[in-house]
Design a protein around this motif. Structure first.
Motif, PDB file in Angstrom:
ATOM      1  N   ARG A  77       4.159  13.667   7.197  1.00 16.72           N
ATOM      2  CA  ARG A  77       4.218  12.945   5.913  1.00 16.72           C
ATOM      3  C   ARG A  77       5.234  13.648   5.001  1.00 16.72           C
ATOM      4  N   GLN A  78       5.604  13.000   3.908  1.00 14.06           N
ATOM      5  CA  GLN A  78       6.486  13.662   2.934  1.00 14.06           C
ATOM      6  C   GLN A  78       5.722  14.099   1.690  1.00 14.06           C
ATOM      7  N   LYS A 106      -3.190  11.610  -3.166  1.00 13.56           N
ATOM      8  CA  LYS A 106      -1.980  12.419  -2.910  1.00 13.56           C
ATOM      9  C   LYS A 106      -1.644  13.292  -4.113  1.00 13.56           C
ATOM     10  N   THR A 120       2.043  14.021  -5.604  1.00 12.00           N
ATOM     11  CA  THR A 120       3.516  14.009  -5.581  1.00 12.00           C
ATOM     12  C   THR A 120       4.090  15.204  -6.338  1.00 12.00           C
ATOM     13  N   ALA A 178      12.149  10.546  -0.178  1.00 12.31           N
ATOM     14  CA  ALA A 178      10.879   9.802  -0.100  1.00 12.31           C
ATOM     15  C   ALA A 178      10.279   9.618  -1.489  1.00 12.31           C
ATOM     16  N   CYS A 219      11.937   9.419  -4.329  1.00 11.81           N
ATOM     17  CA  CYS A 219      12.741   8.395  -5.029  1.00 11.81           C
ATOM     18  C   CYS A 219      12.400   7.003  -4.509  1.00 11.81           C
ATOM     19  N   ARG A 220      12.267   6.905  -3.206  1.00 13.13           N
ATOM     20  CA  ARG A 220      12.109   5.590  -2.567  1.00 13.13           C
ATOM     21  C   ARG A 220      10.691   5.038  -2.744  1.00 13.13           C
ATOM     22  N   ASP A 221       9.690   5.890  -2.562  1.00  8.88           N
ATOM     23  CA  ASP A 221       8.311   5.386  -2.451  1.00  8.88           C
ATOM     24  C   ASP A 221       7.431   5.686  -3.659  1.00  8.88           C
ATOM     25  N   GLU A 222       7.813   6.635  -4.481  1.00  8.35           N
ATOM     26  CA  GLU A 222       6.886   7.080  -5.525  1.00  8.35           C
ATOM     27  C   GLU A 222       7.446   6.970  -6.940  1.00  8.35           C
ATOM     28  N   HIS A 282       4.489   8.285  -9.432  1.00  8.76           N
ATOM     29  CA  HIS A 282       3.113   7.880  -9.171  1.00  8.76           C
ATOM     30  C   HIS A 282       2.413   9.009  -8.402  1.00  8.76           C
ATOM     31  N   ASN A 283       1.087   8.916  -8.364  1.00  7.59           N
ATOM     32  CA  ASN A 283       0.300   9.705  -7.402  1.00  7.59           C
ATOM     33  C   ASN A 283       0.435  11.211  -7.518  1.00  7.59           C
TER      34      ASN A 283
END
Ligand code: GLY
Length: 406
Positions: A288-289, A305, A307, A343, A345-348, A359-360
């Motif tokens: 996972r990242q 999670k 972040t 990751a 930048c892209r997902d959170e 987020h998170n």
């Protein structure tokens, strides 16, 4: 100090993503700045709004209950400064200067190691970016208070983390988070040409390596020391799942702190330890990242999670790559750091109109504060990592002490 270094090589696609993220960050920071008055953001609540605190709120005990107070305020100044670095717009610097004056009173705070977080994210980069001596004077005041937290035992010395050190609870307690606060002391040693700040930081790093790191290279969140012998009386947690668990952000602070300690002292042992701590973190990430808030959380809790931990580790690994004397290892750590950052930048990254950047993030699951939202420290270390990737040398200096080959 040597200027020799590895330069990060970032692909154009990634650099574009990072710059776009910094563009959006600057827009979010500018629109939020206008809403805070004299308060500072802490975490976003379940309604998505910032919880705000005055800068003056110090840490302390209320009976037996400990509160960390406002250790978030410097990070907001850091976001204003990094937005200035990225955009060159003078308004960010004006806001950062004004906010620094609101935070300044905390440089005299005798209750917490968190003055390291507060001023290493604000006054130190403020001085680096502007050269203004008053930023440095504030940072030095805070470094004096942090150095005064040194407790000397028969077997080494450590910085007490929580509470007035005249209080036996405060004097005997040290947290892994303090490793990230050593940066303020290292900075002060250079600025004031006074080796005592470096000696205090180095002593703390040595003792923490002995008392906090478990046989599997995970770390305790906190240690209670015997203040005379320096023996560990117990390892325990405040924000992790249980005393023997691996709180992911604690591991992140440890990695970050030993990278900085290696860079500042040139001690190979600190770099080796930072690599072992990072290897443990990667093993538990298992592809996972972003880590869970605690690697040993179970059931539904394991889905929560953090972040912020990912952002701290990404920033630390990019710095590890820069200062590492071996090209192969540097490339490996750079690869992991950039993947984590991409990751995030892209997902959170939060959408338009939402407050905060990531987020998170999870401030404290046991206390149910700042779970599943943005936190100021997560946002700051995320942006620090982005600046390391696309604005090297602008937010943080590039100097370092040469670390010997293995
Ligand atoms: N006190 C630092 C943290 O919550 O990680």
């Amino acid at each position: 100090m040597s200027n020799a270094m590895n330069s990060l090589s970032v692909s154009e696609t990634r650099a574009e993503l990072f710059r776009e993220t910094l563009d959006k960050t600057a827009q979010k920071v500018a629109s939020d700045e206008l809403t805070f008055g004299v308060e500072f953001p802490q975490v976003t609540g379940p309604d998505g709004q910032w919880v705000r605190l005055p800068a003056s709120l110090s840490a302390g005990y209320d009976g037996d209950a400990w509160s960390h107070g406002n250790w978030f305020c410097g990070f907001w100044v850091g976001l204003l400064l990094s937005s200035y670095v990225h955009t060159g717009e003078a308004r960010f610097l004006e806001w950062a200067r004004a906010r620094m004056l609101l935070v300044r009173q905390r440089a005299q705070d005798p209750n917490t190691h968190d003055i390291g977080f507060i001023f290493d994210s604000s006054a130190v980069p403020g001085h680096h970016i502007t050269g203004d001596a008053w930023f440095a004077e504030i940072a030095l005041e805070a470094a004096d208070k942090l150095r005064a937290r040194l407790v000397t035992t028969r077997n080494g010395a450590y910085l007490a983390s929580w509470g007035p050190i005249s209080d036996p609870r405060g004097r005997s307690a040290s947290a892994i988070d303090t490793m990230a606060n050593l940066s303020l002391l290292y900075w002060a040693a250079g600025y004031a040409d006074d080796g005592s700040y470096r000696q205090a930081a180095d002593a703390h790093a040595e003792m923490t390596a002995r008392a906090f790191v478990r046989a599997d290279d995970s770390t305790y969140h906190a240690v209670e020391y015997d203040v005379h012998s320096g023996d560990r009386k117990r390892g325990y947690t405040f924000q992790g799942a249980f005393d023997e668990s691996a709180w992911s952000r604690g591991q992140a602070w440890a990695i970050y702190g030993y990278v900085n300690s290696a860079r500042e002292t040139g001690k190979r042992a600190y770099l080796d330890l930072a690599e072992r701590l990072a290897d443990y973190y990667l093993r538990r990430l298992d592809g996972r990242q972003v880590p869970p808030w605690d690697f040993d959380a179970t059931g539904r809790d394991a889905e929560i999670k953090d972040t912020a931990a990912a952002a701290v580790v990404a920033s630390a690994l990019l710095e590890m790559a820069r200062v590492h004397p071996e090209a192969h290892a540097a490339a490996k750590w750079q690869g992991h750091g950039l993947e984590m950052l991409e990751a995030l930048c892209r997902d959170e990254f939060t959408g338009d109109g939402q407050h905060g950047l990531l987020h998170n993030s999870c401030y404290s699951k046991p206390h149910n504060i700042g779970v599943d939202g943005a936190t100021m420290f997560g946002d700051f270390y995320f942006v620090e990592a982005l600046c390391r990737a696309v604005h090297p040398g602008k937010l943080r200096p590039l100097d370092h002490t040469r670390i010997p080959l293995a």
